[in-house]
Scaffold this motif. Structure first.
Motif, mmCIF file in Angstrom:
data_model
loop_
_atom_site.group_PDB
_atom_site.id
_atom_site.type_symbol
_atom_site.label_atom_id
_atom_site.label_comp_id
_atom_site.label_asym_id
_atom_site.label_seq_id
_atom_site.Cartn_x
_atom_site.Cartn_y
_atom_site.Cartn_z
ATOM 1 N N SER A 158 -4.907 76.207 34.235
ATOM 2 C CA SER A 158 -3.853 77.150 33.847
ATOM 3 C C SER A 158 -3.148 76.635 32.608
ATOM 4 N N ALA A 159 -2.222 77.418 32.097
ATOM 5 C CA ALA A 159 -1.486 77.029 30.896
ATOM 6 C C ALA A 159 -0.097 77.639 30.938
ATOM 7 N N PRO A 160 0.850 77.058 30.252
ATOM 8 C CA PRO A 160 2.178 77.671 30.175
ATOM 9 C C PRO A 160 2.077 79.058 29.550
ATOM 10 N N SER A 161 2.899 79.983 30.012
ATOM 11 C CA SER A 161 2.904 81.343 29.478
ATOM 12 C C SER A 161 4.219 81.635 28.781
ATOM 13 N N MET A 162 4.185 82.622 27.911
ATOM 14 C CA MET A 162 5.384 82.994 27.162
ATOM 15 C C MET A 162 6.482 83.461 28.108
ATOM 16 N N CYS A 163 7.695 82.984 27.823
ATOM 17 C CA CYS A 163 8.833 83.384 28.645
ATOM 18 C C CYS A 163 9.083 84.884 28.484
ATOM 19 N N PRO A 164 9.088 85.650 29.580
ATOM 20 C CA PRO A 164 9.300 87.104 29.472
ATOM 21 C C PRO A 164 10.735 87.474 29.088
ATOM 22 N N THR A 165 11.656 86.549 29.291
ATOM 23 C CA THR A 165 13.062 86.859 29.000
ATOM 24 C C THR A 165 13.368 86.782 27.503
ATOM 25 N N CYS A 166 12.911 85.712 26.854
ATOM 26 C CA CYS A 166 13.218 85.524 25.429
ATOM 27 C C CYS A 166 12.032 85.774 24.521
ATOM 28 N N GLN A 167 10.885 86.134 25.112
ATOM 29 C CA GLN A 167 9.667 86.410 24.346
ATOM 30 C C GLN A 167 9.240 85.214 23.496
ATOM 31 N N GLY A 168 9.436 84.013 24.039
ATOM 32 C CA GLY A 168 8.972 82.817 23.362
ATOM 33 C C GLY A 168 9.927 82.233 22.343
ATOM 34 N N HIS A 169 11.093 82.869 22.132
ATOM 35 C CA HIS A 169 12.039 82.389 21.117
ATOM 36 C C HIS A 169 12.922 81.250 21.619
ATOM 37 N N GLY A 170 13.071 81.130 22.934
ATOM 38 C CA GLY A 170 13.944 80.092 23.473
ATOM 39 C C GLY A 170 15.403 80.488 23.485
ATOM 40 N N GLN A 171 15.740 81.625 22.896
ATOM 41 C CA GLN A 171 17.110 82.113 22.836
ATOM 42 C C GLN A 171 17.146 83.605 23.113
ATOM 43 N N VAL A 172 18.260 84.027 23.650
ATOM 44 C CA VAL A 172 18.462 85.452 23.944
ATOM 45 C C VAL A 172 19.645 85.935 23.120
ATOM 46 N N ARG A 173 19.438 86.986 22.332
ATOM 47 C CA ARG A 173 20.488 87.533 21.479
ATOM 48 C C ARG A 173 21.074 88.789 22.115
ATOM 49 N N TYR A 174 22.384 88.872 22.088
ATOM 50 C CA TYR A 174 23.040 90.076 22.599
ATOM 51 C C TYR A 174 24.319 90.324 21.823
ATOM 52 N N GLN A 175 24.868 91.524 21.966
ATOM 53 C CA GLN A 175 26.042 91.942 21.217
ATOM 54 C C GLN A 175 27.296 91.706 22.048
ATOM 55 N N GLN A 176 28.297 91.100 21.419
ATOM 56 C CA GLN A 176 29.592 90.938 22.089
ATOM 57 C C GLN A 176 30.690 91.250 21.084
ATOM 58 N N GLY A 177 31.391 92.340 21.365
ATOM 59 C CA GLY A 177 32.469 92.728 20.445
ATOM 60 C C GLY A 177 31.916 93.132 19.085
ATOM 61 N N PHE A 178 32.388 92.439 18.056
ATOM 62 C CA PHE A 178 32.018 92.816 16.689
ATOM 63 C C PHE A 178 30.944 91.920 16.110
ATOM 64 N N PHE A 179 30.395 90.993 16.881
ATOM 65 C CA PHE A 179 29.322 90.171 16.314
ATOM 66 C C PHE A 179 28.245 89.885 17.360
ATOM 67 N N SER A 180 27.093 89.457 16.820
ATOM 68 C CA SER A 180 25.932 89.174 17.647
ATOM 69 C C SER A 180 25.903 87.694 18.008
ATOM 70 N N ILE A 181 25.472 87.406 19.240
ATOM 71 C CA ILE A 181 25.479 86.024 19.729
ATOM 72 C C ILE A 181 24.102 85.676 20.276
ATOM 73 N N SER A 182 23.662 84.435 20.016
ATOM 74 C CA SER A 182 22.422 83.932 20.600
ATOM 75 C C SER A 182 22.757 82.793 21.550
ATOM 76 N N ARG A 183 22.217 82.868 22.754
ATOM 77 C CA ARG A 183 22.395 81.806 23.732
ATOM 78 C C ARG A 183 21.023 81.244 24.124
ATOM 79 N N THR A 184 21.032 79.989 24.576
ATOM 80 C CA THR A 184 19.799 79.389 25.088
ATOM 81 C C THR A 184 19.328 80.179 26.303
ATOM 82 N N CYS A 185 18.061 80.492 26.310
ATOM 83 C CA CYS A 185 17.502 81.290 27.402
ATOM 84 C C CYS A 185 17.619 80.523 28.721
ATOM 85 N N HIS A 186 18.245 81.160 29.722
ATOM 86 C CA HIS A 186 18.440 80.505 31.007
ATOM 87 C C HIS A 186 17.156 80.421 31.818
ATOM 88 N N HIS A 187 16.200 81.276 31.490
ATOM 89 C CA HIS A 187 14.958 81.333 32.260
ATOM 90 C C HIS A 187 14.030 80.161 31.911
#
Length: 370
Positions: A158-187
């Motif tokens: 077997s082999a490691p597979s791409m994280c379905p949450t961050c799509q392999g980026h290691g970070q998840v971007r989302y909108q909060q208020g007036f600016f965009s934020i990237s956090r480390t993917c918890h998955h």
């Protein structure tokens, strides 16, 4: 609606330095950040107001225009909130709020590959081993790349597979208020991949604890507390990252005869009264065997002689220290009849020869004290 003075917003004087401006903005940014004040519109406005003030005053040209014209310079300094101002404060938001990236700023991003940890090994050496150097073997416990999975952490087949949450980026971007934020993917914890079938040997870690025997060559002349770095012999890296290094720290035992001072060595040898008075040739121990030393007549206790180049070599190979020999005149504690008779005769001769000197000293003392 009239805008507040930028200096007033930041709480600094008009002569404030760049560092004072930056410190003031840091304090306000932390105080009014939306993550610390969720749903508080007033705090959000203060946050944007401080960012706008700093974006103008931190730019020398914009600050000069503002100082001269204020907010009425044809809109030149009234551009409003500038999101790019966050780029130099990635450390604030990353450390305090867990943000990896704010509007494309200079935040930190975790990558899958990580360098292995540096290790330290304390090695005790005898004095002579440190003086001449040696090859020896040491046992180093460390994390090494798992052979079963080649460090991937995935079970064979077997082999490691791409994280379905961050799509392999290691970070998840989302909108909060007036600016965009990237956090480390918890998955995937920032790795960008997930392991569905972990390796049984390393349990998905990609590294296992091993005890490795290494042969190390100790250079001649190492001293207590010095260290030697062996590149690449630390713990294995994570996900293909480079290994760490190994620092071997030396602890050198003291010698019963030689005293070390940097690359020089010192020793003390006793000589007899006759050798001191008449002069003699004596044998001195050195690091490399025995050496002859000429004692001139009339030598006193504490006299120091130097044997050039008989000290310790430099670990860098540049030069060698000296050996310093201090002599002490040995006074016998017990005498036989013949020895006592000879010393008594010598004492009588010394008393006769020293009388002129004693009279001269006595006259001088009388002259001082009247």
């Amino acid at each position: 609606m009239n805008k507040r003075d930028y200096y007033e917003i930041l709480g600094v004087s008009r002569s404030a330095s760049d560092q004072e401006l930056k410190s003031a903005y840091r304090k306000l940014a932390v105080t009014y950040h939306p993550d610390k004040n969720p749903g508080n519109r007033e705090a959000e406005e203060h946050f944007k107001e401080a960012a706008e003030a700093y974006s103008v005053l931190s730019d020398q040209q914009k600050r000069a225009q503002y100082d001269r014209f204020g907010h009425t310079n044809g809109g030149a300094t009234s551009a409003g909130f500038d999101p790019s101002i966050f780029s130099e404060f990635g450390d604030i938001f990353g450390d305090l709020f867990g943000f990896g990236d704010i509007l494309g700023g200079g935040g930190r991003r975790r990558t899958a590959a990580q360098r292995g940890t540096d290790l330290r090994y304390d090695l005790e050496l005898g004095f002579m081993d440190a003086a001449f150097g040696l090859k020896t073997k040491i046992k180093v416990p460390r994390l090494e790349t798992c052979v079963a999975c080649s460090g991937t952490g995935a079970a064979k087949g077997s082999a490691p597979s791409m994280c379905p949450t961050c799509q392999g980026h290691g970070q998840v971007r989302y909108q909060q208020g007036f600016f965009s934020i990237s956090r480390t993917c918890h998955h995937c914890q920032g790795a960008g991949v997930v392991i569905k079938h972990p390796c049984k040997e390393c349990r998905g870690e990609g590294r296992v604890q091993q005890e490795r025997i290494l042969e190390v060559k100790i250079p001649a002349g190492v001293d207590n507390g010095q260290r030697m770095r062996i590149t690449g012999e630390g713990e294995a890296g994570v996900q293909g990252g480079p290994p760490g290094d190994l620092d071997v720290v030396f602890f050198v035992k003291e010698h019963e005869f030689f005293d070390r001072q940097q690359n020089n060595i010192h020793c003390t040898v006793p000589i007899s009264f006759g050798q001191a008075a008449l002069g003699a040739e004596i044998i001195i121990p050195t690091l490399e065997g025995e050496e002859k030393l000429r004692i001139p007549e009339g030598t006193q206790t504490g006299k120091v002689f130097c044997l050039r180049g008989k000290g310790l070599p430099s670990p860098t190979g540049r030069g060698r220290g000296d050996q310093f020999v201090s002599v002490t005149v040995f006074t016998p504690s017990k005498l036989n009849r013949d020895q006592r008779k000879l010393f008594e005769q010598l004492a009588e001769l010394n008393e006769i020869s020293n009388k002129p000197l004693e009279k001269k000293i006595l006259d001088k003392v009388k002259g001082i004290f009247g």
